[in-house]
Design an enzyme around this catalytic site. Structure first.
Site, PDB file in Angstrom:
ATOM      1  CG  ASP A  67      -0.227  -0.415   2.517  1.00 33.74           C
ATOM      2  OD1 ASP A  67       0.973  -0.357   2.694  1.00 33.74           O
ATOM      3  OD2 ASP A  67      -0.979  -0.749   3.478  1.00 33.74           O
ATOM      4  CG  ASN A 136      -8.251  -1.855  12.349  1.00 29.80           C
ATOM      5  OD1 ASN A 136      -7.354  -2.518  11.913  1.00 29.80           O
ATOM      6  ND2 ASN A 136      -8.784  -0.598  11.880  1.00 29.80           N
ATOM      7  CG  HIS A 138      -5.496  -2.377   9.052  1.00 31.64           C
ATOM      8  ND1 HIS A 138      -5.505  -1.193   9.370  1.00 31.64           N
ATOM      9  CD2 HIS A 138      -4.049  -2.796   9.103  1.00 31.64           C
ATOM     10  CE1 HIS A 138      -4.261  -0.706   9.826  1.00 31.64           C
ATOM     11  NE2 HIS A 138      -3.386  -1.901   9.923  1.00 31.64           N
ATOM     12  CD  GLU A 143      -8.231   0.640   8.233  1.00 26.93           C
ATOM     13  OE1 GLU A 143      -8.244  -0.016   9.026  1.00 26.93           O
ATOM     14  OE2 GLU A 143      -7.357   1.745   8.364  1.00 26.93           O
TER      15      GLU A 143
HETATM   16  P1  PGA Z   1       2.769  -1.649  12.699  1.00 20.19           P
HETATM   17  O1  PGA Z   1       1.399  -1.763  11.595  1.00 20.19           O
HETATM   18  O2  PGA Z   1       3.618  -2.712  12.137  1.00 20.19           O
HETATM   19  O3  PGA Z   1       2.875  -0.455  12.837  1.00 20.19           O
HETATM   20  O4  PGA Z   1       1.748  -2.216  13.939  1.00 20.19           O
HETATM   21  C1  PGA Z   1       0.972  -2.730  11.354  1.00 20.19           C
HETATM   22  C2  PGA Z   1      -0.259  -2.630  10.486  1.00 20.19           C
HETATM   23  O5  PGA Z   1      -0.803  -1.627  10.343  1.00 20.19           O
HETATM   24  O6  PGA Z   1      -0.354  -3.438   9.389  1.00 20.19           O
END
Ligand code: PGA
Length: 249
Positions: A67, A136, A138, A143
């Protein structure tokens, strides 16, 4: 779904780097799917040191990132393009034209998404896809309540993701872009031959438990991974602490 519980973050990084290393050693022109965020930073550090030790050669490897923020140029310090160069690409021997990250400042964003999806298809899919997971649930920027049939597309970030990512924007959520381009859940599920999902820290414990042991539901996008035939979850003990089945240990 195979779940490996690492004693600590360093072990998680080593285990995940070994999966990539062994894959690239066996297939020099492997296609890797990469992720940003804090969790894979240690994996990338380990890959850099493996490269420096002569154990892995990236000269024929192709990469696709999951992304990118919409509206940020590739050189913007908070863009995922910048992140990937800083944490990995500038330290290894990747060929620049083998690196793929959606171009967030393309004025034709919809077309950018379609071309990106096609590029992955033309590359023959992704051999090993690295994923993080949001608190959450995702994956990528898919999301909660994203459709499982979604392909690479423009997505709206949830409020919790904006708050979580504000730390990369000097702590100010107002500066976090509201839109992004993300591989869709269908893109990930269909194109990834193998998936390695990384999770570290207790703030991921609920998401990991729901992903692995809860119902498959769009409320927890990562739960769809229960239906993929080659997923390895590597979680440290804090992220794994709410898993109920002792058989993982
Ligand atoms: P993080 O993000 O490794 O910074 O916790 C993971 C994500 O949001 O996919």
């Amino acid at each position: 779904m195979k779940i490996l519980i690492a004693n600590h973050y360093e072990e998680l990084c080593k285990l995940s780097a070994n999966i990539i290393k062994e894959h690239v050693q066996a297939k020099k022109d492997a296609v890797l799917g990469l992720a940003t965020g804090s969790t894979p930073v240690g994996l990338y550090k380990q890959l850099i040191s493996d490269y420096q030790a002569g154990e892995i050669d990236f000269s024929k490897v192709t990469t696709f990132n999951l992304d990118e923020y919409a509206g940020l140029s590739p050189s913007h310090p908070q863009s995922y393009n910048h992140f990937m160069h800083e944490h990995l690409f500038q330290h290894i021997n990747m060929q620049p034209d083998h690196i793929h990250i959606p171009q967030g400042d393309n004025p034709q964003l919809e077309a950018e998404c379609m071309v990106y999806e096609d590029l992955i298809r033309q590359a023959g899919g992704i051999d090993v896809q690295i994923l993080g997971i949001g608190a959450n649930g995702h994956i990528g920027f898919n999301e909660p309540r994203s459709d499982f049939e979604d392909r690479t597309r423009i997505v709206k970030l949830s409020e919790s993701t904006i708050q979580a990512n504000a730390r990369f924007f000097g702590g100010d959520p107002v500066l976090v872009p509201r839109l992004a381009i993300s591989m869709g859940i269908k893109t990930i599920m269909e194109f990834s031959k193998q998936i390695v999902l990384l999770a570290s820290g207790e703030e991921k414990a609920d998401a990991i438990q729901k992903m692995a042991e809860g119902p498959v539901t769009t409320d927890v996008p990562a739960s769809i991974l229960q239906k993929h035939n080659h997923v390895t979850v590597i979680a440290d003990q804090k992220a794994a602490q709410k898993l109920k089945k002792a058989s993982y240990l």
